[in-house]
Design an enzyme around this catalytic site. Structure first.
Site, mmCIF file in Angstrom:
data_model
loop_
_atom_site.group_PDB
_atom_site.id
_atom_site.type_symbol
_atom_site.label_atom_id
_atom_site.label_comp_id
_atom_site.label_asym_id
_atom_site.label_seq_id
_atom_site.Cartn_x
_atom_site.Cartn_y
_atom_site.Cartn_z
ATOM 1 C CE LYS A 205 -5.926 -3.480 -3.278
ATOM 2 N NZ LYS A 205 -5.023 -4.332 -2.491
ATOM 3 C CE LYS A 273 -9.073 -10.758 0.896
ATOM 4 N NZ LYS A 273 -8.216 -9.544 1.045
#
Length: 336
Positions: A205, A273
């Protein structure tokens, strides 16, 4: 962390069948769905439509969210609203978490009201959040020691993919645990692949978020470039999309840039993030990622200037600002 990630990537990797082969058309699928109780913790932009698709697939779904109106929305769709994590997971066979960051997942798992304290032994915990790979490995070990079956299963496809049940899901964990969740994954995803042991899903991811961010930046620059020359920008994106420059990013984010409309399908502050995860993990692994580092700085600058609430295609606002434009949403330029 480097050794752990290396071990994950060196593991024997197997691929799950595509959505059509993972349960669709199977006459036993509905019965299988009805036999599982699922708890969904985190009912935001992605979590709520995923939970609603699970309800539609025939599961008994209980949801918890810090903002109770989201759980109420799930109840209106046929699920059940819980007012605590403890109540949501008490009778769950499968627990899915979809929360913003690594500390949030840790709190949901290990807190006094959390999963480890209240889930029943043998339940499967699927973390669909996007968090640090090393954190995923640590939390998976804690879950196993408590008798749970952990899978890290971050998703890609954005809000529309979640609504359509067409997410790409990259899964880390034990093969047997992954296989047992085929019908659950099939209810929310289209491309579902086990990429290795615990932590591997989060590693893949992170790579996904690197590629997406670089593509958004490249598309932003291309839009600003063609606009500067007064061409028909909508036509330009149409022809670019039909060639080698075509991509899902162009298809899904190009019109947002033309319209200066950045309602979030995925907030820029969350991609900020994620880019921190990418750059940190790459540094620890000794991998050179110059494009990731550059785009991470551009994302950070956009967030610091107040754009964190925008869709991640809002990275275009910084490109426009650097090119002498207003850099503000809601002011589309009319191309010739």
């Amino acid at each position: 962390m480097r050794a752990s990630l290396h071990a994950a990537h060196g593991a024997h990797t197997q691929h799950a069948p595509a959505r059509a082969a993972a349960g669709a058309g199977d006459p036993s699928r509905g019965l299988n769905s009805m036999s599982k109780n699922i708890a969904v913790i985190g009912l935001g932009i992605m979590g709520l439509p995923m939970a609603e698709n699970l309800v539609g697939a025939g599961y008994s779904v209980t949801g918890y969210n810090r903002s109770p109106e989201k759980a109420t929305a799930l109840a209106a769709a046929g699920g059940t609203a819980a007012d605590s994590i403890a109540k949501a997971v008490a009778h769950a066979d499968v627990i899915i978490t979809m929360v913003p960051d690594s500390p949030d997942v840790e709190a949901v798992l290990t807190g006094e009201d959390g999963i480890l304290a209240h889930a029943r032994a043998g339940a499967t915990w699927i973390d669909a959040s996007t968090i640090r790979p090393d954190t995923a490995i640590t939390l998976a070990q804690q879950a196993r020691e408590a008798g749970l079956k952990p899978l890290d299963a971050p998703v890609s496809g954005g809000e529309q993919g979640a609504i359509d049940g067409a997410l790409s899901i990259m899964v880390g964990g034990e093969q047997a645990d992954f296989d047992a969740m085929a019908d659950v994954f099939d209810a929310v995803g289209k491309t579902i692949v086990r990429v290795g042991p615990s932590g591997s899903g989060q590693t893949v991811k992170a790579a996904n978020q690197l590629i997406v961010a670089v593509n958004i930046q490249a598309l932003s620059e291309a839009v600003a470039f063609v606009e500067a020359y007064g061409v028909d920008t909508k036509a330009a994106l149409q022809v670019l999309g039909g060639g080698l420059a075509g991509s899902k990013v162009l298809d899904q984010k190009g019109q947002k840039m033309l319209d200066r409309s950045f309602e979030p399908g995925f907030r820029l502050e969350l991609h900020h993030k994620d880019m921190g995860i990418v750059t940190s993990a790459a540094r620890e692994a000794g991998v050179a990622t110059p494009l990731a580092a550059s785009v991470a700085q551009l994302v950070a600058a956009t967030v610091r200037q107040g754009g964190g609430h925008l869709d991640h295609s809002g990275l275009f606002t910084l490109v426009e600002q650097l090119s002498g434009g207003s850099g503000s949403a809601g002011t589309p330029r009319n191309a010739a």
